[in-house]
Write a protein that holds these residues in place. Structure first.
Motif, PDB file in Angstrom:
ATOM      1  N   ASP A   1       0.745  -1.279  -0.005  1.00  0.00           N
ATOM      2  CA  ASP A   1      -0.121   0.100   0.126  1.00  0.00           C
ATOM      3  C   ASP A   1       0.908   1.211  -0.078  1.00  0.00           C
ATOM      4  O   ASP A   1       0.620   2.257  -0.659  1.00  0.00           O
ATOM      5  N   ILE A   2       1.874   1.125   0.855  1.00  0.00           N
ATOM      6  CA  ILE A   2       2.911   2.370   0.750  1.00  0.00           C
ATOM      7  C   ILE A   2       3.343   2.600  -0.633  1.00  0.00           C
ATOM      8  O   ILE A   2       3.583   3.830  -0.902  1.00  0.00           O
ATOM      9  N   SER A   3       3.980   1.604  -1.019  1.00  0.00           N
ATOM     10  CA  SER A   3       4.772   1.838  -2.248  1.00  0.00           C
ATOM     11  C   SER A   3       3.669   2.274  -3.412  1.00  0.00           C
ATOM     12  O   SER A   3       4.204   2.831  -4.345  1.00  0.00           O
ATOM     13  N   PHE A   4       2.444   1.824  -3.267  1.00  0.00           N
ATOM     14  CA  PHE A   4       1.603   2.282  -4.339  1.00  0.00           C
ATOM     15  C   PHE A   4       1.184   3.601  -4.353  1.00  0.00           C
ATOM     16  O   PHE A   4       1.164   4.437  -5.218  1.00  0.00           O
ATOM     17  N   ASN A   5       0.822   4.261  -2.972  1.00  0.00           N
ATOM     18  CA  ASN A   5       0.400   5.295  -2.817  1.00  0.00           C
ATOM     19  C   ASN A   5       1.611   6.524  -2.323  1.00  0.00           C
ATOM     20  O   ASN A   5       1.116   7.748  -2.513  1.00  0.00           O
ATOM     21  N   ILE A   6       2.588   6.218  -2.117  1.00  0.00           N
ATOM     22  CA  ILE A   6       3.871   7.209  -1.807  1.00  0.00           C
ATOM     23  C   ILE A   6       3.808   8.407  -2.703  1.00  0.00           C
ATOM     24  O   ILE A   6       4.155   9.480  -2.303  1.00  0.00           O
ATOM     25  N   PRO A   7       3.884   7.938  -4.245  1.00  0.00           N
ATOM     26  CA  PRO A   7       3.939   9.372  -4.977  1.00  0.00           C
ATOM     27  C   PRO A   7       3.125  10.591  -4.860  1.00  0.00           C
ATOM     28  O   PRO A   7       3.358  11.617  -5.030  1.00  0.00           O
ATOM     29  N   GLU A   8       1.592  10.058  -4.346  1.00  0.00           N
ATOM     30  CA  GLU A   8       0.688  11.177  -4.082  1.00  0.00           C
ATOM     31  C   GLU A   8       0.524  11.565  -2.757  1.00  0.00           C
ATOM     32  O   GLU A   8      -0.487  12.534  -2.190  1.00  0.00           O
ATOM     33  N   MET A   9       1.246  10.784  -1.661  1.00  0.00           N
ATOM     34  CA  MET A   9       1.180  11.157  -0.337  1.00  0.00           C
ATOM     35  C   MET A   9       1.992  12.400  -0.059  1.00  0.00           C
ATOM     36  O   MET A   9       2.798  12.572  -0.568  1.00  0.00           O
ATOM     37  N   ASP A  10       1.180  13.240   0.784  1.00  0.00           N
ATOM     38  CA  ASP A  10       1.963  14.430   1.489  1.00  0.00           C
ATOM     39  C   ASP A  10       2.738  14.126   2.627  1.00  0.00           C
ATOM     40  O   ASP A  10       3.743  14.831   2.693  1.00  0.00           O
ATOM     41  N   GLU A  11       2.315  13.320   3.576  1.00  0.00           N
ATOM     42  CA  GLU A  11       3.301  12.822   4.527  1.00  0.00           C
ATOM     43  C   GLU A  11       4.100  11.952   4.118  1.00  0.00           C
ATOM     44  O   GLU A  11       3.899  10.616   3.668  1.00  0.00           O
ATOM     45  N   LYS A  12       5.318  12.355   4.030  1.00  0.00           N
ATOM     46  CA  LYS A  12       6.418  11.295   3.610  1.00  0.00           C
ATOM     47  C   LYS A  12       7.414  10.677   4.614  1.00  0.00           C
ATOM     48  O   LYS A  12       8.196   9.849   4.482  1.00  0.00           O
ATOM     49  N   THR A  13       7.086  11.039   5.944  1.00  0.00           N
ATOM     50  CA  THR A  13       7.680  10.188   6.766  1.00  0.00           C
ATOM     51  C   THR A  13       6.798   9.205   7.705  1.00  0.00           C
ATOM     52  O   THR A  13       5.620   9.747   8.085  1.00  0.00           O
ATOM     53  N   ILE A  14       7.025   7.890   7.593  1.00  0.00           N
ATOM     54  CA  ILE A  14       6.244   6.975   7.839  1.00  0.00           C
ATOM     55  C   ILE A  14       7.157   6.087   8.849  1.00  0.00           C
ATOM     56  O   ILE A  14       8.049   5.556   8.690  1.00  0.00           O
ATOM     57  N   VAL A  15       6.196   5.811   9.990  1.00  0.00           N
ATOM     58  CA  VAL A  15       6.896   4.834  11.063  1.00  0.00           C
ATOM     59  C   VAL A  15       6.156   3.517  11.058  1.00  0.00           C
ATOM     60  O   VAL A  15       4.716   3.258  11.397  1.00  0.00           O
ATOM     61  N   ILE A  16       6.625   2.254  10.614  1.00  0.00           N
ATOM     62  CA  ILE A  16       5.935   1.154  10.876  1.00  0.00           C
ATOM     63  C   ILE A  16       6.217   0.389  12.147  1.00  0.00           C
ATOM     64  O   ILE A  16       7.524   0.066  12.481  1.00  0.00           O
ATOM     65  N   ASP A  17       5.254   0.009  13.001  1.00  0.00           N
ATOM     66  CA  ASP A  17       5.537  -0.452  14.245  1.00  0.00           C
ATOM     67  C   ASP A  17       4.730  -1.943  14.202  1.00  0.00           C
ATOM     68  O   ASP A  17       4.259  -2.373  13.293  1.00  0.00           O
ATOM     69  N   GLU A  18       4.968  -2.489  15.425  1.00  0.00           N
ATOM     70  CA  GLU A  18       4.263  -3.808  15.619  1.00  0.00           C
ATOM     71  C   GLU A  18       2.807  -4.055  15.294  1.00  0.00           C
ATOM     72  O   GLU A  18       2.436  -5.054  14.739  1.00  0.00           O
ATOM     73  N   GLY A  19       2.079  -2.922  15.698  1.00  0.00           N
ATOM     74  CA  GLY A  19       0.567  -2.964  15.438  1.00  0.00           C
ATOM     75  C   GLY A  19       0.477  -2.888  13.815  1.00  0.00           C
ATOM     76  O   GLY A  19      -0.605  -3.682  13.589  1.00  0.00           O
ATOM     77  N   TYR A  20       1.176  -2.516  13.148  1.00  0.00           N
ATOM     78  CA  TYR A  20       0.692  -2.214  11.626  1.00  0.00           C
ATOM     79  C   TYR A  20       1.204  -3.552  10.838  1.00  0.00           C
ATOM     80  O   TYR A  20       0.353  -3.981  10.330  1.00  0.00           O
ATOM     81  N   VAL A  21       2.058  -4.074  11.551  1.00  0.00           N
ATOM     82  CA  VAL A  21       2.450  -5.694  11.018  1.00  0.00           C
ATOM     83  C   VAL A  21       1.412  -6.602  11.238  1.00  0.00           C
ATOM     84  O   VAL A  21       0.969  -7.327  10.481  1.00  0.00           O
TER      85      VAL A  21
END
Length: 472
Positions: A434-454
């Motif tokens: 999802d991140i790879s697909f949407n990143i070109p159009e995303m405004d927030e470019k700083t992303i933290v991936i934590d245990e809950g997301y996984v």
């Protein structure tokens, strides 16, 4: 950098540790086998001929590092190395490659390694020669003006007794020819500008040799003749003019001059010896040609036939190549396979005996997955971060997320097919899709991936009941 054969076994293992997690016994066996090649080279010739390499058989499930060890060795060493798939070889009459082709591939690799080494030795002289050609292309000198002004007489001029149909053009006032001193001065200025890098983007016209056509005629013994070279030495090489930037012309001309400076006969004889004495062949998927001891029919007969074809190569024989006959007595063979269906004892006894060193690679644990994600120089997390940084994104993985990814990989391998470290590639692709697909159009470019997301991403893949069962 010292060559691989001058490295101690500990240094070889330390180099492999940068890229491969665990599997210490396999690394030690490979390191000792390579060091023994160096030790053998130090012995008197009569003793050297008697010592044959101790071939290695690596056993372990897919994705634990067998092929990776081979890949890293190939990058480390400056000796000829070839990786082949045992499943590509078949008996005569079946679709596949001739078993002798692995030796011909090794010889091609040896020619490439030896030739590159000789070219490197001549590189400094070739660079100077290339620089001179570039200067001559920018400041042609007197000879070009002589041709353009009609000073040279063609064959028709001589036949007509000197009469020229373009007499009016000849009588036209000529441009004064530059004196030698002026040409030398101009060339010296160009040489200084080249040294300062001021002319790198300037286009010049250079003359380069045309590459020979790759038409070859294959012979039955595996040798081949380049049809274009049968009469090639009797005729001058074809040349063509090409416009290119100075920086590109320097590279092409340097390569061309270095090629012309080396003696190919000497390269071939050195490469032949290098292949025979230092060559290494990695035979992957060797378990796929093993057949059980039960009644043999159909494909099993073919598998055993392939083993019998490989046997004389491993035992020591002479294979004809287009560079001459190659003896295989002192080539090191490393076999590798998962052996999850067949066993090493399913190989024919003669072939088993030719692989005296057996190494078992271990299944990957959760701790090993954590290390694979973070420790190696080309670690998987570093690769994905670098890919997303090209879009201006900054991805951070928390320690909890790394632990959770490793746990998921371990559990998925236990629940379904064990595909080793390749499971991490599957998980990482799904996690970041999802991140790879949407990143070109995303405004927030700083992303933290934590245990809950996984956990959220893989809640449908690994059920809690299964997790409890495996944790207990």
């Amino acid at each position: 950098m010292s060559t691989l054969y001058e490295m101690t076994p500990k240094q070889i293992v330390a180099e492999l540790d940068k890229y491969i997690i665990g599997q210490d016994s396999a690394k030690r066996s490979v390191a000792v086998a390579l060091r023994n090649r160096y030790r053998r080279s130090q012995l008197p010739e009569e003793m050297r001929e008697e010592i044959t390499p101790k071939n290695i058989l690596m056993m372990g499930p897919t994705g634990v590092g067998k092929t990776e060890i081979a890949r890293r060795l190939a990058k480390l060493m400056d000796a000829p190395f070839v990786k082949v798939e045992a499943t590509k070889f078949t008996e005569v009459g079946y679709v596949g490659r001739d078993v002798d082709s692995m030796i011909r591939d090794l010889m091609e690799a040896s020619i490439r390694v030896t030739k590159q080494k000789r070219i490197q030795e001549k590189y400094s002289i070739a660079q100077e020669m290339a620089e001179e050609k570039i200067i001559q292309a920018i400041i042609p000198g007197k000879h070009r003006e002589t041709v353009q002004s009609g000073g040279m007489r063609g064959p028709f001029d001589l036949l007509m007794g000197g009469f020229n149909f373009n007499q009016q053009q000849q009588q036209a006032p000529k441009e004064p020819e530059p004196r030698d001193s002026e040409v030398d001065l101009a060339r010296e200025q160009v040489r200084q500008q080249l040294a300062q890098g001021l002319l790198e983007e300037q286009f010049i016209e250079i003359e380069i040799e045309e590459a020979p056509k790759g038409n070859t005629l294959d012979l039955q013994e595996g040798a081949s003749i380049a049809i274009g070279n049968i009469f090639g030495d009797m005729m001058p090489k074809k040349k063509k003019k090409k416009n290119m930037k100075v920086k590109d012309a320097r590279r092409v001309l340097t390569e061309q001059e270095a090629q012309n400076l080396i003696d190919m006969d000497q390269v071939t004889s050195e490469a032949l010896e290098n292949a025979e004495q230092n060559g290494i062949i990695f035979i992957d998927e060797i378990d796929k040609i093993a057949s059980g001891s039960s009644y043999k029919a159909g494909a099993d007969v073919s598998r055993e036939g392939v083993q019998r074809d490989i046997l004389p190569i491993v035992e020591g024989s002479v294979v004809n190549t287009k560079y001459g006959p190659v003896k295989t007595d002192h080539i090191l063979f490393i076999g590798a396979g998962a052996f999850h269906i067949a066993k090493p004892t399913d190989l024919i006894p003669e072939l088993q005996g030719r692989f005296p060193i057996r190494v078992e690679l271990e299944n990957l644990t959760k701790e090993a997955f954590v290390q694979i994600l973070t420790v190696p120089e080309n670690a998987l997390l570093k690769q994905h971060k670098a890919l997303l940084e090209t879009e201006g994104a900054e991805i951070t993985f928390t320690d909890g997320a790394v632990e959770e990814i490793a746990t998921m990989a371990y559990l998925m391998n236990e629940q379904s097919e064990n595909i080793g470290a390749r499971r991490l590639h599957t998980i990482m692709e799904q996690l970041l899709e999802d991140i790879s697909f949407n990143i070109p159009e995303m405004d927030e470019k700083t992303i933290v991936i934590d245990e809950g997301y996984v956990k959220e991403k893989f809640e449908d893949k690994v059920h809690s009941v299964d997790i409890d069962r495996f944790i207990l």
